[in-house]
Design an enzyme around this catalytic site. Structure first.
Site, short mmCIF file in Angstrom:
data_model
loop_
_atom_site.label_atom_id
_atom_site.label_comp_id
_atom_site.label_asym_id
_atom_site.label_seq_id
_atom_site.Cartn_x
_atom_site.Cartn_y
_atom_site.Cartn_z
CB CYS A 134 0.87 8.36 39.43
SG CYS A 134 -0.19 7.22 38.53
CG ASP A 189 2.09 0.65 43.42
OD1 ASP A 189 1.14 0.24 42.73
OD2 ASP A 189 2.62 1.77 43.26
CG HIS A 221 -0.34 3.78 42.73
ND1 HIS A 221 0.91 3.79 42.17
CD2 HIS A 221 -1.14 4.47 41.88
CE1 HIS A 221 0.88 4.44 41.02
NE2 HIS A 221 -0.35 4.87 40.83
#
Length: 252
Positions: A134, A189, A221
């Site tokens: 992330c 995403d 994601h």
């Protein structure tokens, strides 16, 4: 697979002390080091388990609390299972922490993390690898660009904002990168739309960076994070294969 020891450690930085998790094989020997950047939910039991798995493959793994300026981990109280459809307020508390961690601060902190590994008896001499998830994927790329003499490999998974239009976008670090890079992108995403994926690929290629960028079909994601509603077991195992292959290529 080796038996693993894990412990909380303190890392002196220019702005205070960062708490961190350090995992390493229990044989008492130094091992190639891996700097592990968490997702936005930070240092927590699931992440420690991921670090233990990397350590069991023969590495010393450092997982810093990158939000240390705001307190010790967990900086934001988290449920045991993170379902953002039911708990949007969790991310609402995290966004300001992410915004406060500017690229300048991230690069400065990375230097402290790398110095800690360079001086720790469980970490082997020589370069390190970096992996991030992330927001940690951005930190991984920034670290590889800021410390090319220390980072031999860097990976990022379901990263967002890797190649924005901004003047401080992580992809602009490519010209300084000497490491081999791997990115495993989430499919569809919103934080990394197709134009950013293309920009990242084009920039790395133009800079002559050894790299591989792959989109994981159907994966959301956050697909590596088993304590969240974004988890995808198939994509996660693909991530483990790619990451451990990268570490084997780097450290032999």
């Amino acid at each position: 697979m080796s038996a693993v020891q894990g412990q909380t450690v303190e890392i002196p930085t220019e702005d205070g002390t960062a708490d961190a998790y350090l995992a390493h094989p229990a044989d008492g020997l130094p091992h190639p080091a891996v700097l592990f950047y968490t997702d936005a939910f930070g240092l927590r039991p699931h992440v420690k388990g991921m670090a233990d798995r990397i350590a069991a493959a023969g590495h010393t793994v450092l997982v810093p609390n990158v939000f240390y300026r705001h307190g010790r981990a967990p900086v934001v109280e988290l449920p045991e299972f993170i379902d953002l459809s039911q708990r949007p307020e969790v991310f609402g508390r995290i966004i300001p922490l992410m915004q406060a961690l500017t690229p300048e601060l991230a690069r400065r902190d990375a230097g402290a993390y790398l110095r800690m590994l360079a001086g720790h008896p469980t970490a082997a001499d020589g370069p390190v690898a970096v992996t991030g998830y992330c927001m940690g994927a951005r930190l991984s790329l920034l670290t590889a660009g800021a410390y090319p003499d220390r980072v031999a490999a860097a990976a990022g998974f379901h990263g967002g904002g890797l190649a924005t239009d901004g003047p401080d976008s992580p992809h602009l670090s490519a010209a300084n990168v000497t490491a081999e890079l791997y990115f495993g992108h989430a499919d569809d995403d919103p934080s990394l739309p197709p134009e950013q994926i293309e920009r990242l690929e084009d920039t790395l290629t133009a800079a002559g960076v050894r790299h591989r960028c792959e989109v994981y079909p159907g994966a959301s994601h956050g697909f590596t994070q088993a304590d969240t509603d974004a988890y995808d077991a198939k994509a996660d195992e693909r991530h483990w294969t790619a990451l451990l292959d990268l570490l084997r290529r780097t450290f032999g």
